[in-house]
Motif scaffolding. Structure first.
Motif, short mmCIF file in Angstrom:
data_model
loop_
_atom_site.label_atom_id
_atom_site.label_comp_id
_atom_site.label_asym_id
_atom_site.label_seq_id
_atom_site.Cartn_x
_atom_site.Cartn_y
_atom_site.Cartn_z
N LEU A 11 0.82 -1.21 0.00
CA LEU A 11 0.00 0.00 0.00
C LEU A 11 0.86 1.26 0.00
CD1 LEU A 11 -2.72 1.54 0.41
CD2 LEU A 11 -2.36 1.24 2.87
N SER A 14 3.87 1.20 -3.01
CA SER A 14 3.43 1.49 -4.38
C SER A 14 3.10 2.97 -4.54
CB SER A 14 2.23 0.62 -4.76
OG SER A 14 1.14 0.82 -3.87
N ALA A 166 -6.47 4.90 4.13
CA ALA A 166 -6.44 4.64 2.70
C ALA A 166 -7.58 3.71 2.33
CB ALA A 166 -5.11 4.02 2.29
N GLU A 168 -7.46 1.72 -0.38
CA GLU A 168 -6.97 0.59 -1.17
C GLU A 168 -6.52 -0.60 -0.34
OE1 GLU A 168 -5.73 3.64 -1.21
OE2 GLU A 168 -6.09 4.51 -3.20
N GLY A 169 -6.18 -0.41 0.91
CA GLY A 169 -5.64 -1.53 1.68
C GLY A 169 -5.35 -1.14 3.11
N GLY A 170 -4.67 -2.03 3.82
CA GLY A 170 -4.38 -1.77 5.21
C GLY A 170 -5.62 -1.90 6.06
N GLY A 173 -8.61 0.14 4.89
CA GLY A 173 -9.25 -0.40 3.70
C GLY A 173 -10.35 -1.38 4.04
N LEU A 199 -2.69 8.60 3.58
CA LEU A 199 -1.68 7.99 2.72
C LEU A 199 -0.84 9.06 2.03
CD1 LEU A 199 -0.43 5.48 1.40
CD2 LEU A 199 -2.26 5.56 -0.31
#
Length: 296
Positions: A11, A14, A166, A168-170, A173, A199
């Motif tokens: 996460l 990237s 975030a 997108e993930g974590g 997410g 993020l």
């Protein structure tokens, strides 16, 4: 600059790689398989192997790799993986850098606010001692593993990251779908402090550490105003326009998460003193701003 990054597919990694490349930097990604592109370098943290030749010419290394703390229920085997992926990986990177004739000027090594353990209502900063328990012990070993790089004259900073907001993930997410469905609510009493960071600010802070020669040792990557889980829950409902009527009782978390539940229910009121003193400016200092940024 030529900058090497481990954990480049994660996460934070990237997002950091995208940001560095957009800024005109050359990025070298360390991968655990045979390199398939010109920007990849092989490493194997479990075997403590790094193709050090691929790091020649790098002015900075950002080391973010490590098994996800909340990815699985904590068995003894997975706790060992959490520890080894951090300690062995960091030792491998530090020793590889120390072996270079001209090592990079800075190593930014991932760490976590788990270092401080449960701080209750007490605010802590980088001068505070470690807490007690599994995660504080891992963080101490993790940071100590970078010693070979320090001894080789590399400026080493430990990015003690909080909860990254975030989509997108974590951990966050996983929260967004629950709150979007109107099933969100506080965890336990909701009185435990959550030290968060967007993020965007996480990536900006990592780049700030790379660029700021006066920053070394532990650096807390958290927004300046930690909030309680109850306040974060209210903000999620407010921004997403959803009710937050549910409460997850501690016993349910312990059944579902096992030992990790104690860290979820624990309180960490962590302040980013060194970031602020070094002139870093947060783009999303409030929880509402951080949530909106994640949704943008």
């Amino acid at each position: 600059m030529r900058i090497a990054v481990t954990g480049a597919s994660g996460l934070i990694g990237s997002a950091l790689v995208r940001s560095l490349r957009a800024g005109g930097h050359e990025v070298v990604r360390l991968v655990r398989r045979a390199p398939a592109a010109a920007d990849e370098v092989r490493w194997d943290p479990a075997r403590q192997y790094v193709d050090a030749a691929g790091l020649i010419g790098c002015e900075a290394v950002v080391h973010l790799a490590g098994a996800g703390v909340g990815d699985q229920r904590w068995s003894e085997a997975y706790k060992k993986e959490i520890r080894d992926s951090r300690v062995l990986g960091t030792a491998a990177i530090a020793e590889a850098l120390a072996s270079l004739e001209e090592p990079p000027r800075v190593l930014v090594c991932g760490s976590a606010i788990g270092y401080y353990g449960d701080t209750g209502d007490r605010a802590v900063d980088e001068s505070s001692p470690p807490g007690a328990g599994f995660l504080p012990a891992v963080c101490e070993e993790w940071e100590a593993a970078a010693t070979p790089a320090e001894e080789a004259g590399v400026r080493v900073a430990f990015a003690r990251t909080g909860l990254v907001v975030a989509r997108e993930g974590g951990a966050w997410g996983r929260l967004f779908p629950v709150f979007r469905a109107g099933l969100g609510g506080r965890l336990g009493s909701g009185s435990q402090f959550w030290s968060f960071i967007s993020l965007h600010d996480e990536v900006a802070a990592l780049r700030h550490i790379v660029d700021t020669d006066t920053l070394s040792g532990p650096v807390n990557l958290t927004a300046p105003d930690p909030l309680t889980n109850r306040e974060v829950t209210a903000a999620m409902g407010r921004v997403l326009h959803r009710p937050t009527l549910f409460t997850v009782p501690p016993v349910a978390l312990r059944v579902y998460l096992g030992e990790f539940a104690e860290d979820v229910l624990g309180s960490q009121r962590v302040l980013p003193r060194k970031l602020l003193e070094s002139g870093f400016v947060f783009s999303h200092p409030s929880i509402d701003a951080a949530i909106r940024a994640a949704l943008a």
